[in-house]
Design an enzyme around this catalytic site. Structure first.
Site, short mmCIF file in Angstrom:
data_model
loop_
_atom_site.label_atom_id
_atom_site.label_comp_id
_atom_site.label_asym_id
_atom_site.label_seq_id
_atom_site.Cartn_x
_atom_site.Cartn_y
_atom_site.Cartn_z
N HIS A 180 -1.18 -0.21 -10.19
CA HIS A 180 -1.86 -1.14 -9.26
C HIS A 180 -2.29 -2.43 -9.99
O HIS A 180 -3.46 -2.80 -10.00
CB HIS A 180 -3.07 -0.47 -8.59
CG HIS A 180 -3.42 -1.14 -7.28
ND1 HIS A 180 -3.76 -0.44 -6.15
CD2 HIS A 180 -3.47 -2.45 -6.93
CE1 HIS A 180 -4.02 -1.29 -5.16
NE2 HIS A 180 -3.84 -2.52 -5.63
N ARG B 95 0.85 -1.19 0.00
CA ARG B 95 0.00 0.00 0.00
C ARG B 95 0.89 1.25 0.00
O ARG B 95 1.95 1.26 0.64
CB ARG B 95 -0.92 0.04 1.22
CG ARG B 95 -2.14 -0.85 1.12
CD ARG B 95 -3.13 -0.36 0.05
NE ARG B 95 -4.32 -1.20 -0.07
CZ ARG B 95 -4.49 -2.18 -0.98
NH1 ARG B 95 -3.53 -2.48 -1.83
NH2 ARG B 95 -5.63 -2.85 -1.03
P1 NAP Z 1 -1.66 -10.62 5.09
O1 NAP Z 1 -1.70 -12.09 4.85
O2 NAP Z 1 -2.64 -10.02 6.02
O3 NAP Z 1 -0.17 -10.27 5.54
C1 NAP Z 1 0.19 -9.03 6.04
C2 NAP Z 1 1.58 -9.14 6.60
O4 NAP Z 1 1.99 -7.86 7.08
C3 NAP Z 1 1.67 -10.11 7.79
O5 NAP Z 1 2.88 -10.82 7.73
C4 NAP Z 1 1.69 -9.16 8.99
O6 NAP Z 1 2.36 -9.68 10.14
C5 NAP Z 1 2.49 -8.02 8.42
N1 NAP Z 1 2.24 -6.81 9.20
C6 NAP Z 1 1.09 -6.14 9.39
N2 NAP Z 1 1.28 -5.11 10.24
C7 NAP Z 1 2.58 -5.15 10.61
C8 NAP Z 1 3.37 -4.38 11.46
N3 NAP Z 1 2.87 -3.34 12.14
N4 NAP Z 1 4.66 -4.72 11.61
C9 NAP Z 1 5.18 -5.77 10.96
N5 NAP Z 1 4.48 -6.55 10.11
C10 NAP Z 1 3.19 -6.24 9.94
O7 NAP Z 1 -1.84 -9.83 3.71
P2 NAP Z 1 -1.50 -10.32 2.24
O8 NAP Z 1 -2.61 -11.11 1.68
O9 NAP Z 1 -0.14 -10.91 2.24
O10 NAP Z 1 -1.48 -8.91 1.49
C11 NAP Z 1 -0.60 -7.87 1.89
C12 NAP Z 1 -1.04 -6.56 1.29
O11 NAP Z 1 -0.76 -6.54 -0.11
C13 NAP Z 1 -2.56 -6.31 1.36
O12 NAP Z 1 -2.93 -5.78 2.61
C14 NAP Z 1 -2.77 -5.32 0.24
O13 NAP Z 1 -2.66 -4.03 0.79
C15 NAP Z 1 -1.60 -5.57 -0.71
N6 NAP Z 1 -2.04 -6.08 -2.02
C16 NAP Z 1 -1.69 -5.36 -3.12
C17 NAP Z 1 -2.05 -5.83 -4.38
C18 NAP Z 1 -1.61 -5.11 -5.61
O14 NAP Z 1 -2.12 -5.41 -6.69
N7 NAP Z 1 -0.68 -4.20 -5.52
C19 NAP Z 1 -2.78 -7.03 -4.50
C20 NAP Z 1 -3.10 -7.72 -3.34
C21 NAP Z 1 -2.72 -7.26 -2.11
P3 NAP Z 1 1.77 -10.98 10.91
O15 NAP Z 1 1.99 -12.11 9.96
O16 NAP Z 1 2.59 -11.08 12.12
O17 NAP Z 1 0.32 -10.70 11.15
#
Ligand code: NAP
Length: 312
Positions: A275, A227
């Site tokens: 994006h 993000r």
């Molecule tokens: P997820 O499974 O919820 O993983 C988020 C990760 O971030 C987890 O490892 C979490 O730690 C870590 N995190 C969150 N807050 C943190 C903090 N304060 N300090 C350290 N680590 C932190 O999400 P995901 O499915 O992998 O997706 C990640 C993000 O990618 C989404 O939220 C979205 O914004 C983005 N995204 C972008 C696109 C694009 O097209 N550009 C597409 C899809 C997703 P824990 O494991 O310890 O909870």
């Protein structure tokens, strides 16, 4: 009869209709798909996106699960009318494969200095020492969740040394892991290519700033597919201009579409993608959504639930 409401945008309905009907028939044949006008009090499951027709959940009194078709949930959490039932992120295989194609491709681009060679003038015939081998190149994944782990392991399988940071402690095969505030400071000095796959929460906003950029080694590069709010844009532009950061590949921004007059467009060594890192693929997204609805019917825990307190 269990009712599943289509509550994502009309624009994507043509892509979703066939796979959604197929998966309902295959996984939950007794369920009815509701599209268009309906009685909210009869709906138990929702295939949802924040840009769809449902803006308030108040009348959906029987809802068991809101299945978001996007991985990011920041817009749901920003809605003052949040669902009062569990909400699941999209965590299907298509999203992870798509994201890892994007991340691996750009890691290789940064690793091989492709942009540098592409910018050479005709007749220019110069190169520094050969770039390090993949095994000598360190990549850090900030955000080791569903997408971060998949991407990290795929990059590691290509020979790179991969480090990964998350909020909670983790053990992930092939990735050296770090957690929490100290872990963040530690990982910043450990890699040359930083991949951001963090959700947008108050804790992750602005974490890439002048101070944290200065802790990265000179010549480090950044790929942001999480993000836009994670980066203080003026600080990254300054670090790119000074050469401390060698290049950035940015897929996400505070404002999207990125305005035409945004300074990123004219900052050297920045590649902007609109994006596109990981779009939802209807075919695998519908398999995932129906798996979650079936779990609900069996009383099993839902997959990829959003933690409303943590904000992702
Ligand atoms: P997820 O499974 O919820 O993983 C988020 C990760 O971030 C987890 O490892 C979490 O730690 C870590 N995190 C969150 N807050 C943190 C903090 N304060 N300090 C350290 N680590 C932190 O999400 P995901 O499915 O992998 O997706 C990640 C993000 O990618 C989404 O939220 C979205 O914004 C983005 N995204 C972008 C696109 C694009 O097209 N550009 C597409 C899809 C997703 P824990 O494991 O310890 O909870």
């Amino acid at each position: 009869m269990t009712k599943i409401l289509w509550a994502a945008s009309d624009e994507v309905w043509s892509k979703f209709e066939a796979p959604l009907r197929r998966e309902i028939a295959a996984q939950m044949p007794e369920a009815e798909l509701v599209v268009g006008p309906h009685d909210p009090a009869e709906i138990e499951y929702m295939v949802y996106a924040p840009n769809g027709p449902v803006k308030s959940f108040d009348d959906y009194t029987r809802l068991k699960l809101v299945q978001n078709i996007w991985a990011g949930v920041d817009l749901i959490l920003a809605n003052p009318d949040k669902p009062n039932c569990p909400v699941a992120r999209m965590a299907d295989t298509g999203m992870a494969e798509g994201m890892s194609d994007y991340v691996l491709g750009h890691v290789l681009r940064h690793h091989l200095q492709t942009d540098y060679f592409a910018s050479m003038s005709p007749g220019e015939w110069f190169h520094d020492d050969p770039p390090p081998l993949a095994r000598d190149r360190k990549v850090a994944i900030l955000g080791l969740g569903n997408l971060g782990i998949y991407c990290g392991q795929r990059i590691a399988s290509q020979g790179f040394e991969v480090h990964g940071w998350s909020r909670s402690e983790k053990h992930v095969e092939g990735i050296k892991t770090y957690a929490g505030d100290q872990g963040f400071l530690d990982i910043l000095g450990k890699a040359e290519i930083f991949v951001l796959l963090l959700p947008n929460t108050p804790q992750t906003q602005n974490i890439i700033n002048a101070d944290t950029l200065a802790r990265m080694p000179k010549g480090a590069s950044i790929i942001n597919a999480g993000r836009g709010d994670a980066i203080v844009d003026a600080d990254l532009i300054s670090a790119l201009t000074s050469g401390h950061i060698s290049q950035a590949t940015l897929d996400v921004f505070r404002q999207e579409p990125l305005p035409k007059d945004d300074p990123y467009w004219t900052t050297p060594n920045v590649l902007i993608t609109p994006h596109v890192a990981a779009e939802t693929r209807a075919s695998t997204a519908c398999i995932f959504a129906l798996q979650n609805f079936v779990r609900g019917e069996k009383g099993e825990p839902f997959l990829a639930l959003v933690d409303m307190e943590k904000g992702y």
